[in-house]
Design an enzyme around this catalytic site. Structure first.
Site, PDB file in Angstrom:
ATOM      1  N   ASP A  97       0.831  -1.202   0.000  1.00  0.00           N
ATOM      2  CA  ASP A  97       0.000   0.000   0.000  1.00  0.00           C
ATOM      3  C   ASP A  97       0.865   1.252   0.000  1.00  0.00           C
ATOM      4  O   ASP A  97       1.569   1.528   0.966  1.00  0.00           O
ATOM      5  CB  ASP A  97      -0.910  -0.017   1.233  1.00  0.00           C
ATOM      6  CG  ASP A  97      -1.875   1.151   1.276  1.00  0.00           C
ATOM      7  OD1 ASP A  97      -2.144   1.744   0.212  1.00  0.00           O
ATOM      8  OD2 ASP A  97      -2.366   1.470   2.378  1.00  0.00           O
ATOM      9  N   ASP A 286      -2.160   6.675  -5.241  1.00  0.00           N
ATOM     10  CA  ASP A 286      -2.483   5.757  -4.158  1.00  0.00           C
ATOM     11  C   ASP A 286      -2.769   4.371  -4.719  1.00  0.00           C
ATOM     12  O   ASP A 286      -3.843   4.120  -5.261  1.00  0.00           O
ATOM     13  CB  ASP A 286      -3.693   6.283  -3.388  1.00  0.00           C
ATOM     14  CG  ASP A 286      -4.160   5.337  -2.291  1.00  0.00           C
ATOM     15  OD1 ASP A 286      -3.331   4.528  -1.814  1.00  0.00           O
ATOM     16  OD2 ASP A 286      -5.341   5.413  -1.906  1.00  0.00           O
TER      17      ASP A 286
END
Length: 415
Positions: A97, A286
């Site tokens: 992530d 992201d």
């Protein structure tokens, strides 16, 4: 082994089990898994999860985002990697992530203490969303050895070990954060202004890599049995992009400045004839998000330009086949260079509709969503996986910049 040569390539595959470790010259290739989950039989949870993530990403000035007593429902894509902890190492399947920076274990598989495990009295907590679509954990910091194989090993690493957690999909043991260490602000309740170094920081500080750099290569989702990509530490992999990398500075405008945030503008239409969707402003890249989220006013302009309507079942924008045939490029202007998504890159992969029989196969769903706030908040866009699968992405912590470059998959029409 020279420092310049010490970089890592992680091969990605859409499968449940990974392949064995492969050593090739001076690089190390490891399995990274792409997960697809529809536990509730609808695609709407993808959209709700991304909306919840936006809400959490933008709330970096309050402690309320750290609350961990949250009911969870999780249905989405995740990239995962096998990470070894301790000596001898126990391997954990962790979500990769770029929108967070803490590495933690203990969800599916309990943390195994070894001779390298050093407990501390430092509590830690984190949340990756809001409302009913959040992942979270709380626990304690340990110092331990963490490895991705070979030279890519960090000793005395600050690892979070969960005592309570929620929101992860089956088969996921925790998170492997590759975002800036500033994302760990407020995660340590006793010292909220302290930050936790990332694995990449550790590699750089211990001179395992020359530069604090991560290169991300992904490919569009087509056949789940033929899925690949790579994550590279230390330097970009120049075999994975087809033109020069365009770099832009990390913004100093909060809250985007806490993330891999940068400045761009977005237009729609053929170059030189396009209309403005979002003026020059700041947002973030992201990898943990699926959609391309843009400010509410920009979302309305995009909806008008494409003729899309909101599907009441999923909340996503949808268009007809005729509208798809007329769909124009969506252009992201970064440092004066356009990075354009063709019509195919703007739609939810049709090859994945078969995973959800409740969806109308005649509908074409767009990957653009409303970020939920007007332009000017300091987080006016969030570019997710659907953009990153078309452009090579470089996260350069050494020079505080982000780079993008086209790949062989930029203009494909296979989704």
């Amino acid at each position: 082994m020279s420092l310049a040569a010490s970089f890592l390539i992680l091969s990605l595959a859409l499968s449940i089990t990974g392949s064995p470790l492969e050593v090739r010259n001076s690089s190390i290739t490891l399995p990274l898994t792409r997960r697809l989950n529809f536990p509730n039989g609808t695609i709407s949870n993808f959209l709700q999860r991304d909306k919840a993530r936006v809400a959490a990403l933008g709330d970096y000035n309050t402690h309320s985002r750290r609350a961990n007593n949250v009911p969870v429902t999780n249905s989405h894509f995740d990239w995962t990697v096998q990470v070894g902890v301790g000596s001898p190492p126990t391997f954990y399947n962790l979500v990769v992530d770029s929108g967070s920076s803490i590495t933690w274990v203990g969800a599916l598989k309990q943390y195994v203490k070894t001779v390298t495990s050093v407990p501390t009295d430092i509590p830690v907590r984190e949340r990756y969303g809001a409302a009913n679509y959040a992942s979270f954990f709380q626990g304690m910091i340990y110092r331990d050895t963490i490895t991705l194989g070979g030279e890519l090993t960090v000793t005395n690493f600050k690892l979070a070990v969960a005592s309570t957690f929620g929101g992860l999909d089956p088969g996921e043991d925790g998170y492997f954060g590759i975002g800036p260490r500033s994302l760990s602000l407020l995660s340590l309740p006793l010292t909220p202004h302290d930050m936790i170094p990332t694995f990449t920081d550790g590699l750089y500080d211990q001179r395992k890599i020359d530069s604090n750099v991560i290169g991300i290569f992904l490919a569009p989702t087509t056949d789940p049995d033929n899925r690949f990509g790579e994550l590279t530490f230390g330097e970009p992999d120049n075999t994975k992009y087809t033109d020069e990398i365009v770099y832009t500075p990390v913004t100093d405008v909060p809250p985007a400045s806490y993330h891999w945030g940068f400045e761009q503008k977005i237009t729609y239409g053929q170059l030189e004839e396009e209309i403005e969707i979002l003026g020059t402003t700041v947002g973030i890249i992201d990898s943990g998000s699926n959609f391309i989220a843009i400010a509410t006013d920009a979302y309305e302009r995009y909806k008008t330009a494409t003729g899309a309507i909101v599907d009441p079942r999923t909340g996503q924008l949808k268009i007809t086949p005729d509208q798809y045939s007329a769909l124009q490029p969506l252009n992201f202007h970064i440092e004066g260079r356009p990075f354009s998504l063709n019509a195919n890159a703007q739609i939810w992969p049709r090859s994945l509709l078969r995973f959800n029989p409740t969806l109308d196969p005649n509908n074409i769903y767009l990957v653009v969503m409303d970020i939920g706030s007007p332009t000017g908040t300091g987080l006016d866009f969030r570019i997710g996986y659907t953009f990153m699968q078309r452009f090579y992405t470089v996260l350069d912590g050494s020079n505080q910049r982000i780079g993008f470059a086209p790949t062989q998959f930029t203009d494909v029409t296979t989704d």
